[in-house]
Design an enzyme around this catalytic site. Sequence first.
Site, PDB file in Angstrom:
ATOM      1  N   CYS A 188      15.760  -6.253 -43.611  1.00 17.13           N
ATOM      2  CA  CYS A 188      15.335  -5.031 -43.185  1.00 17.13           C
ATOM      3  C   CYS A 188      14.656  -4.364 -44.407  1.00 17.13           C
ATOM      4  O   CYS A 188      14.249  -4.776 -45.235  1.00 17.13           O
ATOM      5  CB  CYS A 188      16.687  -4.204 -43.116  1.00 17.13           C
ATOM      6  SG  CYS A 188      17.579  -4.046 -44.478  1.00 17.13           S
ATOM      7  N   CYS A 237      15.946  -4.243 -47.943  1.00 18.15           N
ATOM      8  CA  CYS A 237      15.668  -5.513 -48.648  1.00 18.15           C
ATOM      9  C   CYS A 237      14.308  -5.332 -49.200  1.00 18.15           C
ATOM     10  O   CYS A 237      14.106  -5.870 -50.370  1.00 18.15           O
ATOM     11  CB  CYS A 237      15.498  -6.824 -47.687  1.00 18.15           C
ATOM     12  SG  CYS A 237      17.329  -7.059 -46.972  1.00 18.15           S
ATOM     13  N   ASP A 252     -27.016   4.008 -42.506  1.00 16.57           N
ATOM     14  CA  ASP A 252     -28.143   3.567 -42.971  1.00 16.57           C
ATOM     15  C   ASP A 252     -29.106   3.248 -41.704  1.00 16.57           C
ATOM     16  O   ASP A 252     -28.415   2.866 -40.746  1.00 16.57           O
ATOM     17  CB  ASP A 252     -27.911   2.457 -43.906  1.00 16.57           C
ATOM     18  CG  ASP A 252     -29.329   1.962 -44.535  1.00 16.57           C
ATOM     19  OD1 ASP A 252     -29.954   2.520 -44.992  1.00 16.57           O
ATOM     20  OD2 ASP A 252     -29.194   0.660 -44.345  1.00 16.57           O
ATOM     21  N   ASP A 292     -25.796  -1.818 -45.158  1.00 17.73           N
ATOM     22  CA  ASP A 292     -26.062  -3.272 -45.439  1.00 17.73           C
ATOM     23  C   ASP A 292     -26.674  -3.806 -46.670  1.00 17.73           C
ATOM     24  O   ASP A 292     -26.541  -5.007 -46.901  1.00 17.73           O
ATOM     25  CB  ASP A 292     -26.717  -4.013 -44.234  1.00 17.73           C
ATOM     26  CG  ASP A 292     -27.963  -3.787 -44.211  1.00 17.73           C
ATOM     27  OD1 ASP A 292     -28.496  -2.603 -44.742  1.00 17.73           O
ATOM     28  OD2 ASP A 292     -28.895  -4.416 -43.731  1.00 17.73           O
ATOM     29  N   ASP A 327     -26.896   0.808 -50.462  1.00 18.27           N
ATOM     30  CA  ASP A 327     -25.923   1.636 -49.816  1.00 18.27           C
ATOM     31  C   ASP A 327     -24.631   1.475 -50.400  1.00 18.27           C
ATOM     32  O   ASP A 327     -23.667   2.255 -50.168  1.00 18.27           O
ATOM     33  CB  ASP A 327     -25.481   0.889 -48.365  1.00 18.27           C
ATOM     34  CG  ASP A 327     -26.855   1.162 -47.413  1.00 18.27           C
ATOM     35  OD1 ASP A 327     -27.655   2.209 -47.508  1.00 18.27           O
ATOM     36  OD2 ASP A 327     -27.319  -0.029 -46.979  1.00 18.27           O
TER      37      ASP A 327
END
Length: 743
Positions: free
Chosen positions: A26, A29, A428, A632, A636
């Site tokens: 649980c 724990c 971009d 990409d 960027d």
Amino acid sequence: MNDVAALPRFAAAAGILELKVEGMTCASCVGRVEKALRKVPGVTEATVNLATETATVRSEAPVLDAALAAVRKAGYQAALKPRVAPKAAPGGEAAISREALHVVLAAVLTAPLAVPMVAELFGLHWMLPNWVALLIATPVQFVLGARFYIAGWKALRARAGNMDLLVAVGTSAAYFLSVYAMLQPGRVEHLYFEASAVVITLVLLGKWLEGRAKRQTTAAIRALAALRPERARVLSQGVEREVAAETVHAGDLVVILPGERVPVDAEIVEGDTQVDESLVTGEGLPVAKGPGSRVTGGSVNGEGRIVARTTAVGTESTLARIIRSVESAQAAKAPIQRLVDKVSEVFVPVIVAIALVTVIGWGLATGDWEQAILNAVAVLVIACPCALGLATPTAIMAGTGVAARHGILIKDAEALETAHRTRVVALDKTGTLTEGKPAVTEVIPAGGDRADVLRLAAAVQRASEHPLAKAVVAAAQSEGLAIEPASDARAIPGRGVEARVEGRRLAIASDRWAAELGASERERLAPDVARLQQAGQTVSWLLELELEPAPRALGLIGFGDQVKATAPALIARLHALGIRTVLLTGDNRGAAEAAAKRLGIDEVRAEVLPEDKAAAVAALRNDSGAVAMVGDGINDAPALAAADVGIAMGTGTDVAMHTAGITLMRGDPLLVADALSISRRTYAKIRQNLFWAFIYNLVGVPLAAFGLLSPVIAGAAMAFSSVSVVSNALLLRRWKPAARQGR
């Protein structure tokens, strides 16, 4: 897909340790293991995930032995987690089968006790002899229920509490109350053995169902792991021989026949084919491959025999890194989990206190101490920190798993949770919304020969990987021009590249850089620049540097880039989601505005240098709220890091993917909207799960305390709460991306 191989190795990174922890039941724990690990000298942070049963430890020094010892001292078993996910969890099926056997045995033993209880609802008064009830209930309580005593005792030794302790105390109270009543002279009234036995049976049933459901949330990892072929066909000195895939080394030649799964990451050196990469990248259609193309381990060779040179194997392969990345995201904690952790810290002590108040209150008010104890048992049994502990991680696991199957790789839980708040998406242009494969449309000399301008420009650009550079070189080669070697090449981020060619210092410069340098001859070509930019084309200048009083423009080159087919659909979907779109690019304003108008983008911020993109993202956040940046390229990276959520195209550079929180495994823009969609769906599931987890306790505990719930009903409700939370999270597996639906 060649750049995807550089995905970060989270599990193997320096200072990060991943442990497999057994015995947690649980949220309490989880808190106990985290506290134990954080006390280890050198540990800076520790997070534990109940659903994956893993602990991630960040440290300043080697702490493996000390961390394992700390977990064991806290009452749990721990071991170092394998770097690569196994195709099947070791012992996973056996553990589930063992739990199923325990459930069956408990049900068989409990049935004779439960049948009379049910019969009473129909006015039938059946009753087992007390000694028979004792004989049946005892093995259920102390043999099949031993797990609760063991785990509860470990919790007590660690001065903490957990679900097992609540179950052990509650059922023991009902059992020993029955034994006490049975030993009273002349006692013939109803006993409560069925309450303790049924509760244990229901809890065991709930744990079994929970285990099965949790196993389904890790199906994505197992599906990815199952893609790894066991064997590979190696070509050496003209002879093919079949070997174990793990024995293949980088540089070896492997032969892949039609229909076979590619065993390693490799580059094709011979043959043409179509490759199905759907289970790795989410790309539904086969991809044409030929000499020079990269193939990813786990993809399926289609129609032709190919020979490929191995580029990565084992833990360095794309598939292994994807698996580790998904595992890392599933093991991480979402920010909303911090609220649950705070509640879990005080949950068990509060429930025990409420149970004590229930006993004392009922006993003093009514004098019926047996009923008081039964009401307290119901309080202890219905309280379920399991559901609280599973609410968030199961949703995260299901969400990241289904996203990975469809080509959306989510690095961490925070990115998944944060993405749902996105109000602005900054995009971009080149390589993100466009194909990123521009072609030279015009070469205009400033006074010399056109072919000479193209030849010199190709020499400068030959060593560059930039899409514009490749277009220049391709154009020169297509015209049969001899490209001279260049030396001292140097890239100027956001501006261009310079090199020495035939003893002259030349540069390929953006329009902005050419203006900053004050290059002569630019005015003569100003009308051509305006014409090209109005048509949405990008302009680069060929400059000769080291001249006095200023560099001289030798000519200009115009580039056109085709918009990706799904880019318009992306913008439409983002608008439908109520998200504003911004084109954030270093391209000239004319090209940027032409592309934005064509796609329907709301705002344009053009001619932005890489170092200024982060500031632009910050400004957007201040104006509109959470910002997602999509890019990409290297330029960027600052913006991807500055955004609330960075989304990198998997067809881009390593730097972009390392920086972003989400990587799209193929260059389909529509996946951007899908990433935001799965984030929203996952966060909705998290909120639903937390609502139900809290409502079970907020409603159930008071009802039990006021005597309105029997221990049996309380046990059923507790078992159902955990199962319902996990089952609700599993509904995410039905999610389908619009990028796939639109095919």
